[in-house]
Design a protein around this motif. Sequence first.
Motif, PDB file in Angstrom:
ATOM      1  N   LEU A  11      28.334  53.081  34.119  1.00 58.63           N
ATOM      2  CA  LEU A  11      28.087  52.220  34.298  1.00 58.63           C
ATOM      3  C   LEU A  11      29.605  51.337  33.028  1.00 58.63           C
ATOM      4  CD1 LEU A  11      24.669  51.466  33.578  1.00 58.63           C
ATOM      5  CD2 LEU A  11      25.669  50.859  35.422  1.00 58.63           C
ATOM      6  N   ALA A  12      29.663  52.160  31.715  1.00 57.68           N
ATOM      7  CA  ALA A  12      30.663  51.829  30.614  1.00 57.68           C
ATOM      8  C   ALA A  12      31.671  51.372  31.900  1.00 57.68           C
ATOM      9  CB  ALA A  12      30.589  53.038  29.978  1.00 57.68           C
ATOM     10  N   GLN A  13      31.710  52.482  31.967  1.00 58.72           N
ATOM     11  CA  GLN A  13      33.520  52.364  32.441  1.00 58.72           C
ATOM     12  C   GLN A  13      33.727  50.733  33.990  1.00 58.72           C
ATOM     13  OE1 GLN A  13      36.096  54.086  31.372  1.00 58.72           O
ATOM     14  NE2 GLN A  13      34.334  54.971  29.966  1.00 58.72           N
ATOM     15  N   ALA A  14      32.415  50.664  34.399  1.00 61.75           N
ATOM     16  CA  ALA A  14      32.311  49.843  35.439  1.00 61.75           C
ATOM     17  C   ALA A  14      32.492  48.823  34.484  1.00 61.75           C
ATOM     18  CB  ALA A  14      31.138  50.515  35.927  1.00 61.75           C
ATOM     19  N   PHE A  15      31.826  48.087  33.686  1.00 61.96           N
ATOM     20  CA  PHE A  15      32.119  46.867  32.622  1.00 61.96           C
ATOM     21  C   PHE A  15      33.018  46.996  31.742  1.00 61.96           C
ATOM     22  CE2 PHE A  15      27.298  47.306  32.005  1.00 61.96           C
ATOM     23  CZ  PHE A  15      26.684  46.621  33.111  1.00 61.96           C
ATOM     24  N   ALA A  16      33.957  47.847  31.448  1.00 60.44           N
ATOM     25  CA  ALA A  16      35.039  47.988  30.412  1.00 60.44           C
ATOM     26  C   ALA A  16      35.959  47.915  32.021  1.00 60.44           C
ATOM     27  CB  ALA A  16      34.859  49.106  29.707  1.00 60.44           C
ATOM     28  N   ASN A  17      35.784  48.404  32.750  1.00 64.26           N
ATOM     29  CA  ASN A  17      37.473  47.718  33.828  1.00 64.26           C
ATOM     30  C   ASN A  17      37.208  46.463  34.986  1.00 64.26           C
ATOM     31  OD1 ASN A  17      38.685  50.513  33.133  1.00 64.26           O
ATOM     32  ND2 ASN A  17      37.450  51.664  35.171  1.00 64.26           N
ATOM     33  N   VAL A  46      38.974  41.174  35.169  1.00 67.56           N
ATOM     34  CA  VAL A  46      38.894  39.350  35.335  1.00 67.56           C
ATOM     35  C   VAL A  46      39.568  38.464  34.243  1.00 67.56           C
ATOM     36  CG1 VAL A  46      37.032  38.057  34.977  1.00 67.56           C
ATOM     37  CG2 VAL A  46      36.513  40.213  36.378  1.00 67.56           C
ATOM     38  N   VAL A  47      39.905  39.745  33.200  1.00 67.10           N
ATOM     39  CA  VAL A  47      40.668  38.439  32.092  1.00 67.10           C
ATOM     40  C   VAL A  47      41.304  37.959  32.450  1.00 67.10           C
ATOM     41  CG1 VAL A  47      41.483  38.897  29.945  1.00 67.10           C
ATOM     42  CG2 VAL A  47      39.152  39.803  29.769  1.00 67.10           C
ATOM     43  N   PRO A  48      43.016  38.942  33.449  1.00 68.59           N
ATOM     44  CA  PRO A  48      43.849  38.432  33.584  1.00 68.59           C
ATOM     45  C   PRO A  48      43.929  37.638  34.499  1.00 68.59           C
ATOM     46  CG  PRO A  48      44.325  40.658  33.718  1.00 68.59           C
ATOM     47  CD  PRO A  48      42.543  40.346  33.468  1.00 68.59           C
ATOM     48  N   VAL A  49      42.803  37.496  35.371  1.00 66.41           N
ATOM     49  CA  VAL A  49      42.134  35.819  36.125  1.00 66.41           C
ATOM     50  C   VAL A  49      41.755  34.868  35.026  1.00 66.41           C
ATOM     51  CG1 VAL A  49      40.382  35.206  37.868  1.00 66.41           C
ATOM     52  CG2 VAL A  49      41.176  37.696  37.559  1.00 66.41           C
ATOM     53  N   ARG A  91      33.022  33.090  33.308  1.00 69.36           N
ATOM     54  CA  ARG A  91      32.831  33.430  32.413  1.00 69.36           C
ATOM     55  C   ARG A  91      31.027  33.899  32.189  1.00 69.36           C
ATOM     56  NH1 ARG A  91      28.221  30.861  29.495  1.00 69.36           N
ATOM     57  NH2 ARG A  91      29.016  30.718  27.024  1.00 69.36           N
ATOM     58  N   ARG A  92      30.377  33.856  32.868  1.00 72.29           N
ATOM     59  CA  ARG A  92      28.660  34.137  33.234  1.00 72.29           C
ATOM     60  C   ARG A  92      29.257  36.176  33.387  1.00 72.29           C
ATOM     61  NH1 ARG A  92      25.387  31.665  37.528  1.00 72.29           N
ATOM     62  NH2 ARG A  92      26.203  30.007  36.539  1.00 72.29           N
ATOM     63  N   LEU A  93      30.700  36.215  34.677  1.00 72.95           N
ATOM     64  CA  LEU A  93      30.526  38.035  34.497  1.00 72.95           C
ATOM     65  C   LEU A  93      31.270  38.378  33.116  1.00 72.95           C
ATOM     66  CD1 LEU A  93      30.657  39.673  37.285  1.00 72.95           C
ATOM     67  CD2 LEU A  93      32.933  39.298  36.781  1.00 72.95           C
ATOM     68  N   LEU A  94      32.079  37.864  32.004  1.00 74.12           N
ATOM     69  CA  LEU A  94      32.474  38.923  31.283  1.00 74.12           C
ATOM     70  C   LEU A  94      31.590  38.616  30.021  1.00 74.12           C
ATOM     71  CD1 LEU A  94      35.875  36.110  31.221  1.00 74.12           C
ATOM     72  CD2 LEU A  94      35.685  38.378  31.576  1.00 74.12           C
TER      73      LEU A  94
END
Length: 189
Positions: free
Chosen positions: A76-82, A87-90, A44-47
């Motif tokens: 940075l934008a790509q790092a956050f998006a990727n 993490v969403v599938p996890v 949650r926190r990371l998302l």
Amino acid sequence: QNPHVKHARRILDDAGIARTFGWISCNAFIVVVLARQTDRLGRRRLLLLCAAGLPFAALGSALVRDHASWLATQVLAQAFANTLVMVVPVVVAEELPLARRASGQGLAGIAAALGGGTAMAVTSALATRTVGWRGAWLLVVVALVVLPFLRRSLPETTRWSDASARGETTRARPRELLAAPYGRRALCL
């Protein structure tokens, strides 16, 4: 000839574009560190961190005037998006019962594809208008409106909460990715 025009032509030639995307791909190093934090800080926190960081990085991409700054905001934008994509599938796998995991992953994939396709269509439409490509990055800032709702409604996964209660999450460190037996392989990848 104007030195700024010469510089822009060098950046936008085939080799310059390849270099640019090569630098942007360095976001993978940030993703590895962020993704490892899912085990320590929680899903949650990371998302939430990535969902909040992405609009600010996008705003930076829209506002900067030089190539180096644009590259930094894109990394940075790509790092956050990727990281979100990773993490969403996890979260889906941890929260859905076994019988529904495959369909949940499929629906998450469809949502991601629809979001990406919509973004491509909007970007194309904005790029041909007077707003230009910067408008597409400004549009991402609208996601900040959803953040309070996301913060209230997104629970931590039960699996991570249970691991945290047992004290297992405090040991997760990014450097562990380089430990034996897979460290050398991970570094090469």
